[in-house]
Scaffold this motif. Structure first.
Motif, short mmCIF file in Angstrom:
data_model
loop_
_atom_site.label_atom_id
_atom_site.label_comp_id
_atom_site.label_asym_id
_atom_site.label_seq_id
_atom_site.Cartn_x
_atom_site.Cartn_y
_atom_site.Cartn_z
N ARG A 95 55.76 49.94 55.02
CA ARG A 95 55.72 48.50 54.76
C ARG A 95 55.54 47.71 56.05
O ARG A 95 54.81 46.72 56.10
N LEU A 96 56.22 48.15 57.09
CA LEU A 96 56.09 47.45 58.37
C LEU A 96 54.67 47.54 58.91
O LEU A 96 54.11 46.55 59.42
N LEU A 97 54.10 48.71 58.81
CA LEU A 97 52.73 48.89 59.28
C LEU A 97 51.74 48.09 58.44
O LEU A 97 50.78 47.51 58.97
N LEU A 98 51.96 48.03 57.15
CA LEU A 98 51.07 47.27 56.27
C LEU A 98 51.14 45.79 56.62
O LEU A 98 50.12 45.10 56.67
N ILE A 156 60.63 36.88 51.90
CA ILE A 156 59.81 35.82 51.33
C ILE A 156 58.43 35.79 51.97
O ILE A 156 57.40 35.72 51.29
N GLN A 157 58.40 35.84 53.28
CA GLN A 157 57.11 35.79 53.97
C GLN A 157 56.27 37.05 53.68
O GLN A 157 55.05 36.98 53.51
N GLU A 158 56.93 38.19 53.61
CA GLU A 158 56.20 39.42 53.32
C GLU A 158 55.62 39.37 51.92
O GLU A 158 54.52 39.88 51.67
N ASP A 159 56.34 38.74 51.00
CA ASP A 159 55.86 38.65 49.63
C ASP A 159 54.53 37.89 49.58
O ASP A 159 53.62 38.24 48.82
N LEU A 160 54.42 36.87 50.40
CA LEU A 160 53.17 36.10 50.47
C LEU A 160 52.05 36.94 51.10
O LEU A 160 50.90 36.90 50.65
N VAL A 161 52.40 37.68 52.12
CA VAL A 161 51.40 38.47 52.84
C VAL A 161 50.89 39.65 52.02
O VAL A 161 49.71 39.99 52.07
N LYS A 162 51.75 40.26 51.25
CA LYS A 162 51.36 41.49 50.54
C LYS A 162 50.25 41.23 49.52
O LYS A 162 49.42 42.10 49.26
N TYR A 205 47.80 39.15 49.95
CA TYR A 205 46.56 39.15 50.73
C TYR A 205 46.10 40.59 50.97
O TYR A 205 44.91 40.90 50.85
N ALA A 206 47.03 41.46 51.27
CA ALA A 206 46.70 42.87 51.52
C ALA A 206 46.07 43.49 50.29
O ALA A 206 45.06 44.21 50.38
N THR A 207 46.63 43.21 49.13
CA THR A 207 46.10 43.77 47.89
C THR A 207 44.70 43.23 47.60
O THR A 207 43.78 43.99 47.28
N ALA A 208 44.55 41.92 47.74
CA ALA A 208 43.26 41.29 47.43
C ALA A 208 42.16 41.73 48.37
O ALA A 208 40.98 41.77 48.00
N HIS A 209 42.52 42.08 49.60
CA HIS A 209 41.51 42.45 50.60
C HIS A 209 41.50 43.96 50.88
O HIS A 209 40.93 44.42 51.86
N HIS A 210 42.16 44.71 49.99
CA HIS A 210 42.13 46.18 50.05
C HIS A 210 42.58 46.72 51.41
O HIS A 210 41.99 47.65 51.96
N ILE A 211 43.62 46.12 51.95
CA ILE A 211 44.19 46.58 53.22
C ILE A 211 45.25 47.62 52.91
O ILE A 211 46.17 47.37 52.15
#
Length: 340
Positions: free
Chosen positions: A142-145, A84-90, A92-98
């Motif tokens: 995924r862990l590194l991301l 659940i928490q990773e779903d929220l974080v991912k 942000y990663a997409t939106a900020h091109h991480i």
């Protein structure tokens, strides 16, 4: 906010595993802002979390003894909490091109292989846990991301003003002092020594009078030390001097000191900014996560438990940790409302 405990894969592999998928005919394990986590997906990730736990000789989740919870149920809750928490974080990663490169993943896995005794040792552990190499590589990515995104979120929410304030508060951590001292028990003797002491005779006076056996034979020389490792009163007195100056008697818990400052250096803010940032990024990330949990709609299948937004975890419905009744919504789920 207390976040779920995570297992370390390697120094660079810190974070949470998740994989959002399309819905299925059966009720999903959870829905996070409209995206589903299926039972099948959860079961597969439980295998991966169990493997990660085995690397550190830890279990996948802690059963709630108050309800006689099974180890599988505890693992499911623990895994689902992380998903659940990773779903929220991912997002942000997409939106900020991480992103994470293949080289990053290779380097991290190499570190783990080295710590285990080689690639064959890792392959053996993977086989024992029914995890394939490709699955493990995808997991490492995924862990590194997550770890990289967590750092980015923390950095983005830490201001230079906050870092400057922390720098001033902890300045002793970045200050080095080279001083000599003469330690005695009585103030009267300390006053006598201070009246006689000069840079030229300081060493001989220290050898004659100082009760500090560690430095007396060295002419009172303490060497260069971090200010944070010294008595605060001693530090304040030493830093009030110019190099070569000798103090009046200074009392600390150890007795009376006569201090001669040799030199002092303070690392500038720009040199320690990254270090300071790292120390508060975790809290900044937790604050960000609290906000996301407050805004998100998170529905958990009651067969796994209830999502407690105050901790960001799935808890057993009959657990004493549960803060609301199971019938809060038709699907026995929770709209996230976070609190520290």
């Amino acid at each position: 906010m207390r976040l779920p405990r995570r297992t370390l894969l390697a120094p660079l592999l810190v974070g949470v595993v998740a994989l959002s998928a399309c819905g299925s005919a059966k009720p999903p394990a959870a829905v996070v802002d409209g995206e589903t986590i299926t039972d099948t997906q959860l079961a597969g990730e439980m295998v991966l979390f169990t493997f990660l736990g085995s690397l550190q000789q830890q279990s996948c989740g802690q059963p709630d003894a108050t309800i006689g919870e099974s180890t599988d149920a505890a693992c499911a809750r623990f895994t689902l909490s992380n998903l659940i928490q990773e779903d929220l974080v991912k997002h942000y990663a997409t939106a900020h091109h991480i992103t994470v490169t293949d080289g990053d993943v290779t380097d991290a896995i190499s570190q783990l292989e080295t710590s285990l005794g080689g690639a064959k040792a890792l392959d053996q552990k993977l086989k024992q846990n029914d995890v394939t190499r490709p699955e493990f590589v995808a997991l490492a990515h995924r862990l590194l991301l997550f770890s990289k995104t967590q750092k980015a979120i923390g950095s983005a929410n830490v201001s230079d003003q906050q870092l400057q304030q922390l720098y001033q508060q902890d300045k002793s951590q970045f200050t080095q002092i080279h001083a000599k001292h003469i330690l005695v028990k009585k103030r009267a003797l300390a006053e006598k020594i201070a009246a006689e002491a000069t840079p030229k005779n300081f060493a001989s006076l220290a050898t004659k009078y100082s009760t500090d056996t560690g430095s007396a034979s060295k002419g009172g020389d303490l060497g260069t030390l971090a200010a944070s490792s010294l008595d605060p009163t001693f530090v304040q007195a030493a830093l009030s001097l110019k190099p070569g100056e000798i103090s009046q008697p200074v009392q600390t818990q150890f007795g009376w000191h006569v201090i001669m400052l040799v030199s002092s250096t303070v690392k500038p803010f720009d040199q320690v900014k990254d270090q300071l940032s790292g120390s508060i990024e975790s809290q900044a990330f937790n604050t960000w996560m609290q906000g996301r949990l407050k805004d998100a709609t998170i529905d958990v299948n009651p067969k796994y438990g209830r999502f407690d937004a105050s901790t960001g975890t799935v808890v057993p419905i009959r657990s004493t940790k549960t803060v609301a009744s199971a019938s809060a919504t038709p699907s026995a789920t929770a709209r996230a409302t976070a609190s520290p």
